[in-house]
Design an enzyme around this catalytic site. Sequence first.
Site, PDB file in Angstrom:
ATOM      1  CB  CYS A  46      -1.054   0.176   1.121  1.00 20.23           C
ATOM      2  SG  CYS A  46      -2.228   1.711   1.227  1.00 20.23           S
ATOM      3  CB  CYS A  90      -0.995   2.594   4.425  1.00 17.51           C
ATOM      4  SG  CYS A  90      -2.387   2.164   3.574  1.00 17.51           S
ATOM      5  CG  ASP A  91       2.573   1.060   3.981  1.00 18.19           C
ATOM      6  OD1 ASP A  91       2.277   1.458   4.805  1.00 18.19           O
ATOM      7  OD2 ASP A  91       2.551  -0.223   3.423  1.00 18.19           O
TER       8      ASP A  91
END
Lengths: 317, 108
Positions: free
Chosen positions: A133, A136-137
């Site tokens: 992701c 997200c990261d």
Amino acid sequence: MRQVIIIGSGPAGYTAAIYAARANFKPLVIASSVEAGGELMNTTEVENFPGFPEGIMGPELMMKMQEQAEKFGAEILMDDVVSLELAGDVKRVTTGGGQTFEALSVIFATGSANRKLGLPDEDRLSGHGVSWCATCDGFFFRQKTVAIVGGGDSAMEEANFLTRFADKVYVIHRSETLRASKIMQDRAMANPKIEFLWNSTIDSLNGAESLTGVTIKNTVTGDLSEVELQGLFIAIGNDPRTQLIHGQLDLAPEGTVAVKGRTSKTNLTGVFAAGDVVDPTYRQAVTAAASGTVAALDAEHYLQSLPAELLAQAENN
Amino acid sequence: MSAAPAVTDASFDADVLKSGKPVLVDFWAEWCGPCRAVGPILDQIRAEHGDKIEIVKLNVDENPQTAMTYQITSIPAMKVFVNGEVTKTIIGAKPKPALEHDLADYIG
């Protein structure tokens, strides 16, 4: 008992819910506990969904679809389906929360799950440099070197997104041509922080505590080489999520749920399938939404064909 | 997102490391969809097992120091601290039964 239960909450599930709700079937959508909204919840800008010339953020689009379904009377349950009984006139759907729901029809729209590389250290290093992701990261890789594996639109989008944070983004791709659309390719190729490693597959993931690099194999020469990096994002495609229906619904040779012609009809009456779980080819938000429409209309037609006493059982609940 | 109390770089030592009870820290951020999804599940676990385990959240965007100390590179990440030490790490949003299973040592 319900008239229709929809399993899944991506563009296919929510669009089916909008149609079924507007037809007054009061659908129950079992949306998943942690993946409600589906794949688009982990994307940034969606530029190719008609009606949004300025683009729309994936999560916002999905929240709007959910809102639209609820507005017409769909009920949304944030839980996961753990088992299904699909044969017979009355279908049974059991959730992780321990509830069992009955319905006269089921629309199966579970989408697809990220494909893994299948390397020995992949699970061990997940969350320690290996990620699925980028939105997200990506943040954690400021001024770092990262790579994305894959050659589709998702890979290009994520590569561009990652350049907001990382100093350098490699795109590791197994051939010399990309599946990605021209506009996404051009954007990635014009980005000075992105470097393509063509004809390359990942041979191993390296690092004791966290990822320190990968060994790549040139698919033409067979040569191995090391690439030092701190983050690896995997976007090599998706596999249809069919484990819940194995042994109940027929699958197509591609592994997707088999449907009859241009319909959403599966091998079981009253069971319809829509979205990425039936589509090995196009897999777009718009095609999934369209497929959800087809399923809702097929379900509507099916429900109208049922004996009145059976329908009455559902309507009374 | 979770309704759990927020901890910060400044309060981490007192609220987490020096806590007399096991503490689960939910490392999250506004932009992370799966973090928002797992928040309400942590709230349920907190409501049911708050006597055995504290559940708190730390915004990684606003508290980079703690996120760096614990080498967070993927969120949601949930770490359980007992007497100042990490005793359990859970990465990624999971359904409630899976989280309960992972936390069985603390809430069982």
